[in-house]
Design a protein around this motif. Structure first.
Motif, PDB file in Angstrom:
ATOM      1  N   ARG A  46       0.852  -1.194   0.000  1.00  0.00           N
ATOM      2  CA  ARG A  46       0.000   0.000   0.000  1.00  0.00           C
ATOM      3  C   ARG A  46       0.885   1.239   0.000  1.00  0.00           C
ATOM      4  NH1 ARG A  46      -2.352  -3.824   3.283  1.00  0.00           N
ATOM      5  NH2 ARG A  46      -4.547  -4.236   2.946  1.00  0.00           N
ATOM      6  N   THR A  47       0.401   2.288  -0.598  1.00  0.00           N
ATOM      7  CA  THR A  47       1.131   3.559  -0.567  1.00  0.00           C
ATOM      8  C   THR A  47       0.864   4.248   0.769  1.00  0.00           C
ATOM      9  OG1 THR A  47      -0.701   4.856  -1.461  1.00  0.00           O
ATOM     10  CG2 THR A  47       0.807   3.823  -3.069  1.00  0.00           C
ATOM     11  N   ILE A  48       1.656   5.255   1.063  1.00  0.00           N
ATOM     12  CA  ILE A  48       1.417   6.032   2.286  1.00  0.00           C
ATOM     13  C   ILE A  48       0.032   6.669   2.228  1.00  0.00           C
ATOM     14  CG2 ILE A  48       2.130   8.079   3.591  1.00  0.00           C
ATOM     15  CD1 ILE A  48       5.018   7.344   2.912  1.00  0.00           C
ATOM     16  N   ALA A  49      -0.349   7.175   1.079  1.00  0.00           N
ATOM     17  CA  ALA A  49      -1.673   7.795   0.934  1.00  0.00           C
ATOM     18  C   ALA A  49      -2.783   6.781   1.219  1.00  0.00           C
ATOM     19  CB  ALA A  49      -1.830   8.390  -0.458  1.00  0.00           C
ATOM     20  N   GLU A  50      -2.637   5.554   0.739  1.00  0.00           N
ATOM     21  CA  GLU A  50      -3.646   4.513   1.004  1.00  0.00           C
ATOM     22  C   GLU A  50      -3.702   4.186   2.490  1.00  0.00           C
ATOM     23  OE1 GLU A  50      -3.667   1.979  -3.162  1.00  0.00           O
ATOM     24  OE2 GLU A  50      -2.059   1.612  -1.724  1.00  0.00           O
ATOM     25  N   LEU A  51      -2.539   4.093   3.125  1.00  0.00           N
ATOM     26  CA  LEU A  51      -2.499   3.817   4.563  1.00  0.00           C
ATOM     27  C   LEU A  51      -3.141   4.958   5.348  1.00  0.00           C
ATOM     28  CD1 LEU A  51       1.069   2.304   4.813  1.00  0.00           C
ATOM     29  CD2 LEU A  51      -1.078   1.086   5.230  1.00  0.00           C
ATOM     30  N   GLN A  52      -2.843   6.188   4.959  1.00  0.00           N
ATOM     31  CA  GLN A  52      -3.442   7.334   5.643  1.00  0.00           C
ATOM     32  C   GLN A  52      -4.967   7.290   5.534  1.00  0.00           C
ATOM     33  OE1 GLN A  52      -1.139  10.249   3.485  1.00  0.00           O
ATOM     34  NE2 GLN A  52       0.048  10.775   5.320  1.00  0.00           N
ATOM     35  N   LEU A  53      -5.470   6.947   4.381  1.00  0.00           N
ATOM     36  CA  LEU A  53      -6.913   6.850   4.173  1.00  0.00           C
ATOM     37  C   LEU A  53      -7.507   5.714   5.010  1.00  0.00           C
ATOM     38  CD1 LEU A  53      -9.303   8.029   2.599  1.00  0.00           C
ATOM     39  CD2 LEU A  53      -8.815   6.377   0.807  1.00  0.00           C
ATOM     40  N   LEU A  54      -6.868   4.555   4.988  1.00  0.00           N
ATOM     41  CA  LEU A  54      -7.346   3.405   5.764  1.00  0.00           C
ATOM     42  C   LEU A  54      -7.383   3.686   7.262  1.00  0.00           C
ATOM     43  CD1 LEU A  54      -5.539   0.428   4.025  1.00  0.00           C
ATOM     44  CD2 LEU A  54      -8.004   0.659   4.326  1.00  0.00           C
ATOM     45  N   LEU A  55      -6.423   4.483   7.738  1.00  0.00           N
ATOM     46  CA  LEU A  55      -6.308   4.741   9.167  1.00  0.00           C
ATOM     47  C   LEU A  55      -7.145   5.926   9.636  1.00  0.00           C
ATOM     48  CD1 LEU A  55      -2.520   3.972   9.639  1.00  0.00           C
ATOM     49  CD2 LEU A  55      -4.479   2.537  10.256  1.00  0.00           C
ATOM     50  N   GLY A  56      -7.974   6.470   8.768  1.00  0.00           N
ATOM     51  CA  GLY A  56      -8.916   7.518   9.165  1.00  0.00           C
ATOM     52  C   GLY A  56      -8.240   8.699   9.830  1.00  0.00           C
ATOM     53  N   ARG A  57      -8.770   9.120  10.986  1.00  0.00           N
ATOM     54  CA  ARG A  57      -8.209  10.271  11.700  1.00  0.00           C
ATOM     55  C   ARG A  57      -6.757  10.037  12.106  1.00  0.00           C
ATOM     56  NH1 ARG A  57     -13.087  11.659  15.814  1.00  0.00           N
ATOM     57  NH2 ARG A  57     -14.673  11.817  14.212  1.00  0.00           N
ATOM     58  N   LEU A  58      -6.432   8.811  12.460  1.00  0.00           N
ATOM     59  CA  LEU A  58      -5.051   8.501  12.819  1.00  0.00           C
ATOM     60  C   LEU A  58      -4.138   8.665  11.604  1.00  0.00           C
ATOM     61  CD1 LEU A  58      -3.400   7.478  15.309  1.00  0.00           C
ATOM     62  CD2 LEU A  58      -3.541   5.215  14.266  1.00  0.00           C
ATOM     63  N   GLY A  59      -4.689   8.482  10.417  1.00  0.00           N
ATOM     64  CA  GLY A  59      -3.913   8.622   9.189  1.00  0.00           C
ATOM     65  C   GLY A  59      -3.314  10.001   9.009  1.00  0.00           C
ATOM     66  N   ALA A  60      -3.938  11.010   9.579  1.00  0.00           N
ATOM     67  CA  ALA A  60      -3.397  12.368   9.490  1.00  0.00           C
ATOM     68  C   ALA A  60      -2.059  12.492  10.217  1.00  0.00           C
ATOM     69  CB  ALA A  60      -4.396  13.368  10.062  1.00  0.00           C
ATOM     70  N   ARG A  61      -1.794  11.579  11.134  1.00  0.00           N
ATOM     71  CA  ARG A  61      -0.533  11.590  11.878  1.00  0.00           C
ATOM     72  C   ARG A  61       0.568  10.791  11.178  1.00  0.00           C
ATOM     73  NH1 ARG A  61      -0.997  12.522  17.572  1.00  0.00           N
ATOM     74  NH2 ARG A  61      -3.148  12.837  18.217  1.00  0.00           N
ATOM     75  N   VAL A  62       0.192   9.996  10.170  1.00  0.00           N
ATOM     76  CA  VAL A  62       1.161   9.132   9.498  1.00  0.00           C
ATOM     77  C   VAL A  62       2.085   9.983   8.641  1.00  0.00           C
ATOM     78  CG1 VAL A  62       1.477   7.272   7.819  1.00  0.00           C
ATOM     79  CG2 VAL A  62      -0.324   7.101   9.548  1.00  0.00           C
ATOM     80  N   ILE A  63       3.374   9.939   8.975  1.00  0.00           N
ATOM     81  CA  ILE A  63       4.359  10.733   8.242  1.00  0.00           C
ATOM     82  C   ILE A  63       5.224   9.870   7.334  1.00  0.00           C
ATOM     83  CG2 ILE A  63       4.414  12.545   9.978  1.00  0.00           C
ATOM     84  CD1 ILE A  63       7.189  11.283  10.818  1.00  0.00           C
ATOM     85  N   GLY A  64       5.073   8.541   7.445  1.00  0.00           N
ATOM     86  CA  GLY A  64       5.868   7.672   6.596  1.00  0.00           C
ATOM     87  C   GLY A  64       5.784   6.227   7.013  1.00  0.00           C
ATOM     88  N   CYS A  65       6.646   5.437   6.391  1.00  0.00           N
ATOM     89  CA  CYS A  65       6.731   4.001   6.648  1.00  0.00           C
ATOM     90  C   CYS A  65       8.201   3.627   6.818  1.00  0.00           C
ATOM     91  CB  CYS A  65       6.173   3.197   5.477  1.00  0.00           C
ATOM     92  SG  CYS A  65       4.437   3.502   5.130  1.00  0.00           S
ATOM     93  N   THR A  66       8.434   2.575   7.552  1.00  0.00           N
ATOM     94  CA  THR A  66       9.796   2.066   7.648  1.00  0.00           C
ATOM     95  C   THR A  66      10.169   1.414   6.320  1.00  0.00           C
ATOM     96  OG1 THR A  66       8.954   0.021   8.620  1.00  0.00           O
ATOM     97  CG2 THR A  66       9.779   1.694  10.157  1.00  0.00           C
ATOM     98  N   PRO A  67      11.469   1.335   6.035  1.00  0.00           N
ATOM     99  CA  PRO A  67      11.887   0.679   4.789  1.00  0.00           C
ATOM    100  C   PRO A  67      11.704  -0.828   4.886  1.00  0.00           C
ATOM    101  CG  PRO A  67      13.794   1.198   6.103  1.00  0.00           C
ATOM    102  CD  PRO A  67      12.608   1.794   6.822  1.00  0.00           C
ATOM    103  N   GLU A  68      11.692  -1.474   3.739  1.00  0.00           N
ATOM    104  CA  GLU A  68      11.638  -2.939   3.696  1.00  0.00           C
ATOM    105  C   GLU A  68      13.053  -3.461   3.471  1.00  0.00           C
ATOM    106  OE1 GLU A  68       8.518  -4.720   1.190  1.00  0.00           O
ATOM    107  OE2 GLU A  68       7.930  -2.630   0.842  1.00  0.00           O
ATOM    108  N   PHE A  69      13.548  -4.235   4.417  1.00  0.00           N
ATOM    109  CA  PHE A  69      14.838  -4.908   4.280  1.00  0.00           C
ATOM    110  C   PHE A  69      14.565  -6.409   4.305  1.00  0.00           C
ATOM    111  CE2 PHE A  69      16.852  -1.149   6.735  1.00  0.00           C
ATOM    112  CZ  PHE A  69      16.970  -0.405   5.582  1.00  0.00           C
ATOM    113  N   PRO A  70      14.333  -7.021   3.140  1.00  0.00           N
ATOM    114  CA  PRO A  70      13.989  -8.449   3.101  1.00  0.00           C
ATOM    115  C   PRO A  70      14.987  -9.305   3.884  1.00  0.00           C
ATOM    116  CG  PRO A  70      13.745  -7.473   0.933  1.00  0.00           C
ATOM    117  CD  PRO A  70      14.414  -6.438   1.807  1.00  0.00           C
ATOM    118  N   GLY A  71      14.438 -10.208   4.656  1.00  0.00           N
ATOM    119  CA  GLY A  71      15.264 -11.126   5.431  1.00  0.00           C
ATOM    120  C   GLY A  71      15.794 -10.540   6.727  1.00  0.00           C
ATOM    121  N   ARG A  72      15.436  -9.294   7.032  1.00  0.00           N
ATOM    122  CA  ARG A  72      15.913  -8.661   8.260  1.00  0.00           C
ATOM    123  C   ARG A  72      14.736  -8.400   9.185  1.00  0.00           C
ATOM    124  NH1 ARG A  72      20.420  -4.752   6.361  1.00  0.00           N
ATOM    125  NH2 ARG A  72      21.217  -4.878   8.475  1.00  0.00           N
ATOM    126  N   ALA A  73      15.033  -8.291  10.457  1.00  0.00           N
ATOM    127  CA  ALA A  73      13.988  -8.096  11.463  1.00  0.00           C
ATOM    128  C   ALA A  73      13.421  -6.676  11.406  1.00  0.00           C
ATOM    129  CB  ALA A  73      14.553  -8.367  12.855  1.00  0.00           C
TER     130      ALA A  73
END
Length: 151
Positions: A46-73
């Protein structure tokens, strides 16, 4: 900075109901300084915009996402984000203890069978009320900080 997993936190398991989303939004309502970074696997398709929409009012606080590092914790992804963006204080809400070292800083594990509970939300409010003055030793006095064993 609040790092948010979704499955097992905003709803039990993988049911995708987001039933606890309004509870978390209300718990943070009086703390506008708390920004949210999505660390959930939901960020992978999902894009950040999609996540912000899905999360409703909390989505307004979403400033980003962590990166994906395959195989890492997930802890490594959060650590990288904190280092890159000079995040000094963090609270990680997650349900998967296998993604973190024992007593990893700022990690608060949620029981995946229930998702967020009233006690968990009380902890989040207390953390948020510290207004940028996060003290992990003080947080320990609130109970289940860092890694919590499942019953």
């Amino acid at each position: 900075m609040l790092f948010l997993d979704i499955d097992g936190v905003l709803h039990p398991g993988f049911v995708e109901t987001l039933e606890h989303l309004p509870l978390l939004e209300r718990a943070l309502r009086g703390y506008p300084h708390v920004d949210v970074v999505v660390s959930s696997n939901w960020r992978c398709n999902r894009t950040i915009a999609e996540l912000q929409l899905l999360l409703g009012r909390l989505g307004a606080r979403v400033i980003g996402c962590t990166p994906e590092f395959p195989g890492r914790a997930r802890e490594e992804e959060i650590d990288w984000f904190c280092h890159y963006f000079a995040v000094g204080e963090r609270l990680v809400l997650d349900d998967d203890e296998s993604q973190f070292r024992p007593a990893a800083p700022g990690v608060f594990l949620i029981n995946p069978e229930t998702g967020l509970t009233g006690d968990d939300l009380c902890f989040v409010r207390r953390w948020a009320s510290r207004s940028g003055c996060f003290d992990p030793l003080h947080a320990l006095s609130f109970g289940r900080f860092a890694l919590r064993r499942r019953a």
